[in-house]
Motif scaffolding. Structure first.
Motif, PDB file in Angstrom:
ATOM      1  N   GLU A  11      56.996 -14.706  -8.534  1.00 31.32           N
ATOM      2  CA  GLU A  11      57.460 -13.329  -8.540  1.00 31.32           C
ATOM      3  C   GLU A  11      56.330 -12.345  -8.834  1.00 31.32           C
ATOM      4  N   ASP A  12      56.460 -11.126  -8.327  1.00 32.34           N
ATOM      5  CA  ASP A  12      55.500 -10.069  -8.649  1.00 32.34           C
ATOM      6  C   ASP A  12      55.511  -9.819 -10.154  1.00 32.34           C
ATOM      7  N   GLY A  13      54.347  -9.493 -10.691  1.00 34.43           N
ATOM      8  CA  GLY A  13      54.270  -9.165 -12.112  1.00 34.43           C
ATOM      9  C   GLY A  13      54.069 -10.358 -13.022  1.00 34.43           C
ATOM     10  N   LYS A  14      53.961 -11.545 -12.452  1.00 30.53           N
ATOM     11  CA  LYS A  14      53.750 -12.739 -13.268  1.00 30.53           C
ATOM     12  C   LYS A  14      52.279 -12.859 -13.682  1.00 30.53           C
ATOM     13  N   GLY A  15      52.038 -13.644 -14.737  1.00 29.98           N
ATOM     14  CA  GLY A  15      50.678 -13.956 -15.135  1.00 29.98           C
ATOM     15  C   GLY A  15      50.136 -13.095 -16.257  1.00 29.98           C
ATOM     16  N   ASN A  16      48.893 -13.360 -16.626  1.00 25.94           N
ATOM     17  CA  ASN A  16      48.217 -12.574 -17.654  1.00 25.94           C
ATOM     18  C   ASN A  16      47.611 -11.311 -17.026  1.00 25.94           C
ATOM     19  N   ASP A  17      46.893 -10.553 -17.835  1.00 31.58           N
ATOM     20  CA  ASP A  17      46.320  -9.295 -17.340  1.00 31.58           C
ATOM     21  C   ASP A  17      45.369  -9.528 -16.171  1.00 31.58           C
ATOM     22  N   LEU A  18      44.579 -10.615 -16.241  1.00 35.48           N
ATOM     23  CA  LEU A  18      43.642 -10.930 -15.162  1.00 35.48           C
ATOM     24  C   LEU A  18      44.369 -11.073 -13.833  1.00 35.48           C
ATOM     25  N   HIS A  19      45.437 -11.841 -13.824  1.00 28.17           N
ATOM     26  CA  HIS A  19      46.133 -12.120 -12.572  1.00 28.17           C
ATOM     27  C   HIS A  19      47.011 -10.953 -12.125  1.00 28.17           C
ATOM     28  N   LYS A  20      47.530 -10.209 -13.060  1.00 19.59           N
ATOM     29  CA  LYS A  20      48.306  -9.011 -12.690  1.00 19.59           C
ATOM     30  C   LYS A  20      47.415  -7.988 -11.992  1.00 19.59           C
TER      31      LYS A  20
END
Length: 337
Positions: free
Chosen positions: A184-193
């Protein structure tokens, strides 16, 4: 076209390297230069009954091993196969360089001797991953070159991977996804977002996140990722595949009934094994360098060398390096030095 092959790189060098080069030389319209001790390579060519005129031996007396410090060895071992190959590529005396040798030395040599394409912040090691049941592959970028990554590095990995797949595999507008902990959109840490948003606004055909478990089903052509995640994904997947194949082999040899079943299913088992064979993909390109450099697995035998030489030709003919440079120049906001 002149393609250089490191004759002393890998576990089965130089004999398997020479065998692969001989096989390729009879099929390609290019000169293949094998780097290594001249007498040794020439003797192996005689053993292969080579009588053609498009293989040349380039004497290199030293070898950089996996035990050497990569950067130190590049500076000290001036007559090594890797240093000599990189210098010839830089001088325009060759069009591509292939090696099964030390990955660290290839990366260090690429940076210290060839240099980065202007605007590319960090070169990335790419690798093909099988699309199960589709006789095709997905390109994973990065697979371990850079374990400490910024969002713009992942963006550049997606751009470079898209260009490579388009040029070498002929796929128009390759589909790019971001390796992440959820689809889904918005997943992950700050790096991946942040990387997600940058890829979304780029010119590549970005279609969102992909979880590691879905990559093998061929949901995209390129997976953009950071070097840490990409390396863990690739090695974990390789380990699971090897473990499963070994267990299948064990189960199919447990008793007469199992062996009879294995004999009946031999053809299909052979096809299954072929799906996990990376040899025909021609090695892993190090994208972002000022030259075509391909890394093949350290345990590569003749078929892997053969396919690497064959894949190096479209890499050069379609000017992947030049197109990456043009893409970097066109994206000065994220490719500034």
């Amino acid at each position: 076209m002149r393609i250089l092959v490191d004759g002393m790189g890998g576990d089965y060098s130089p004999s398997e390297i020479v065998k692969g080069a001989v096989r390729a030389a009879s099929e390609v319209d290019a000169t293949i230069g094998i780097l290594g001790p001249e007498e040794t390579i020439n003797n192996l060519l005689k053993q292969e009954n080579w009588t053609g005129n498009n293989i040349e031996v380039i004497n290199a007396a030293e070898v950089i091993t996996n035990d050497d410090s990569p950067a130190l060895a590049i500076r000290r071992k001036k007559d090594s196969t890797i240093v000599k190959g990189m210098n010839m590529l830089k001088a325009g005396e060759a069009d591509a360089f292939i090696s099964a040798g030390s990955t660290g030395a290839l990366l260090s040599g690429g940076l210290l001797l060839l240099g980065r394409i202007k605007g590319i912040k960090r070169p990335a090691l790419a690798a093909f991953f099988p699309k199960i049941g589709q006789d095709d592959t997905t390109l994973i970028v990065d697979c371990g070159s850079n374990v400490e990554t910024k969002p713009e590095h992942i963006l550049q990995n997606g751009i470079m991977g898209s260009i490579f797949v388009n040029c070498v595999k002929g796929i128009e507008n390759p589909e790019v996804k971001l390796l992440n902990v959820g689809a889904e959109d918005g997943k992950g840490n700050d790096l991946h977002k942040e990387a997600f948003e940058m890829l979304k606004e780029s010119n590549v055909n970005f279609t969102g996140n992909v979880e590691g478990r879905d990559v093998c089903f061929g949901v995209c052509d390129v997976v953009a990722t950071d070097g840490f995640s990409g390396n863990v994904f690739l090695k974990s997947s390789e380990g699971v595949a090897i473990a499963i194949m070994n267990r299948v082999k064990e189960k199919l040899t447990e008793g007469l009934q199992a062996k009879l079943g294995a004999a009946l299913a031999y053809g299909k088992l052979k096809e299954l094994k072929a799906e996990f064979n990376y040899d025909r993909e021609g090695g892993a390109p190090i994208l972002g360098l000022k030259g075509a450099v391909l890394k093949i697995h350290g345990n590569s035998k003749a078929p892997a060398v053969y396919y690497a030489i064959k894949k190096a030709i479209p890499y050069v003919e379609n000017d992947v390096t030049g197109k990456i440079a043009a893409a970097a120049a066109a994206n000065k906001d994220i490719c500034a030095e």
